[in-house]
Motif scaffolding. Sequence first.
Motif, short mmCIF file in Angstrom:
data_model
loop_
_atom_site.label_atom_id
_atom_site.label_comp_id
_atom_site.label_asym_id
_atom_site.label_seq_id
_atom_site.Cartn_x
_atom_site.Cartn_y
_atom_site.Cartn_z
N PRO A 76 0.82 -1.21 0.00
CA PRO A 76 0.00 0.00 0.00
C PRO A 76 0.86 1.27 0.00
O PRO A 76 1.76 1.42 0.83
CB PRO A 76 -0.81 -0.12 1.28
CG PRO A 76 -0.93 -1.59 1.49
CD PRO A 76 0.40 -2.15 1.04
N THR A 77 0.62 2.11 -0.99
CA THR A 77 1.41 3.32 -1.20
C THR A 77 0.49 4.49 -1.46
O THR A 77 -0.38 4.42 -2.34
CB THR A 77 2.35 3.13 -2.42
OG1 THR A 77 3.16 1.97 -2.22
CG2 THR A 77 3.23 4.33 -2.63
N GLU A 78 0.68 5.57 -0.69
CA GLU A 78 -0.11 6.78 -0.91
C GLU A 78 0.48 7.54 -2.08
O GLU A 78 1.69 7.74 -2.16
CB GLU A 78 -0.13 7.64 0.34
CG GLU A 78 -0.93 7.02 1.46
CD GLU A 78 -1.03 7.91 2.68
OE1 GLU A 78 -0.86 9.15 2.55
OE2 GLU A 78 -1.27 7.37 3.76
N MET A 79 -0.38 7.94 -3.01
CA MET A 79 0.01 8.73 -4.18
C MET A 79 -0.96 9.88 -4.29
O MET A 79 -2.03 9.74 -4.93
CB MET A 79 0.01 7.87 -5.44
CG MET A 79 1.00 6.75 -5.40
SD MET A 79 1.07 5.91 -6.97
CE MET A 79 2.73 5.28 -6.90
N GLY A 80 -0.64 10.96 -3.65
CA GLY A 80 -1.56 12.10 -3.62
C GLY A 80 -2.81 11.74 -2.84
O GLY A 80 -2.72 11.34 -1.68
N GLU A 81 -3.96 11.82 -3.50
CA GLU A 81 -5.23 11.57 -2.83
C GLU A 81 -5.68 10.12 -2.88
O GLU A 81 -6.77 9.79 -2.42
CB GLU A 81 -6.31 12.47 -3.43
CG GLU A 81 -6.03 13.94 -3.23
CD GLU A 81 -7.12 14.82 -3.80
OE1 GLU A 81 -8.22 14.32 -4.10
OE2 GLU A 81 -6.87 16.02 -3.94
N THR A 83 -4.58 5.74 -2.55
CA THR A 83 -3.65 4.73 -2.06
C THR A 83 -3.78 3.54 -2.98
O THR A 83 -4.90 3.11 -3.29
CB THR A 83 -3.98 4.32 -0.60
OG1 THR A 83 -3.96 5.48 0.22
CG2 THR A 83 -2.98 3.31 -0.08
N ILE A 84 -2.64 3.01 -3.43
CA ILE A 84 -2.66 1.87 -4.34
C ILE A 84 -1.83 0.73 -3.78
O ILE A 84 -1.01 0.90 -2.89
CB ILE A 84 -2.11 2.24 -5.75
CG1 ILE A 84 -0.60 2.54 -5.67
CG2 ILE A 84 -2.88 3.38 -6.36
CD1 ILE A 84 0.11 2.41 -6.98
N ALA A 85 -2.06 -0.45 -4.31
CA ALA A 85 -1.22 -1.63 -4.08
C ALA A 85 -1.34 -2.49 -5.33
O ALA A 85 -2.35 -2.42 -6.05
CB ALA A 85 -1.68 -2.39 -2.84
N VAL A 86 -0.31 -3.28 -5.62
CA VAL A 86 -0.31 -4.13 -6.81
C VAL A 86 0.09 -5.53 -6.39
O VAL A 86 1.05 -5.71 -5.63
CB VAL A 86 0.65 -3.58 -7.89
CG1 VAL A 86 0.69 -4.51 -9.10
CG2 VAL A 86 0.27 -2.17 -8.30
N PHE A 87 -0.64 -6.53 -6.90
CA PHE A 87 -0.30 -7.91 -6.58
C PHE A 87 -0.26 -8.78 -7.83
O PHE A 87 -0.80 -8.45 -8.87
CB PHE A 87 -1.26 -8.50 -5.54
CG PHE A 87 -2.70 -8.60 -5.98
CD1 PHE A 87 -3.17 -9.74 -6.60
CD2 PHE A 87 -3.58 -7.56 -5.73
CE1 PHE A 87 -4.51 -9.85 -6.99
CE2 PHE A 87 -4.91 -7.65 -6.11
CZ PHE A 87 -5.37 -8.80 -6.75
#
Length: 100
Positions: A76-81, A83-87
């Motif tokens: 989980p990574t905050e990018m501005g407004e 939050t994303i995660a990649v699996f």
Amino acid sequence: MLIIDVSGEFRWITLVSPEEHDGIELLLEPNSHTAAKEYQNKLFEEGIPVTMFGVEDVRKECDRLLNHSVKFTIEPTEMGEVTIAVFDDTCGNLIQIIQK
């Protein structure tokens, strides 16, 4: 709900939510086309997700998926407004989840 089509030489699976039988349907099918397979491999090698799903809470969803041994390439990574995660979906695709 899981629907498996076994007609002819091709096979595929469709999935829908048990709560919404007429809701969004996810189609899963083998990737046997050479050009499509090359495209899929290149996206994976470059770390580019093939699709994205919105979730209410990325961290909570990551914890749930980690309990099922899902491997994340981006925690989980905050990018501005957002939050994303990649699996890794274990079928040669990267899937992104996003919380707005």
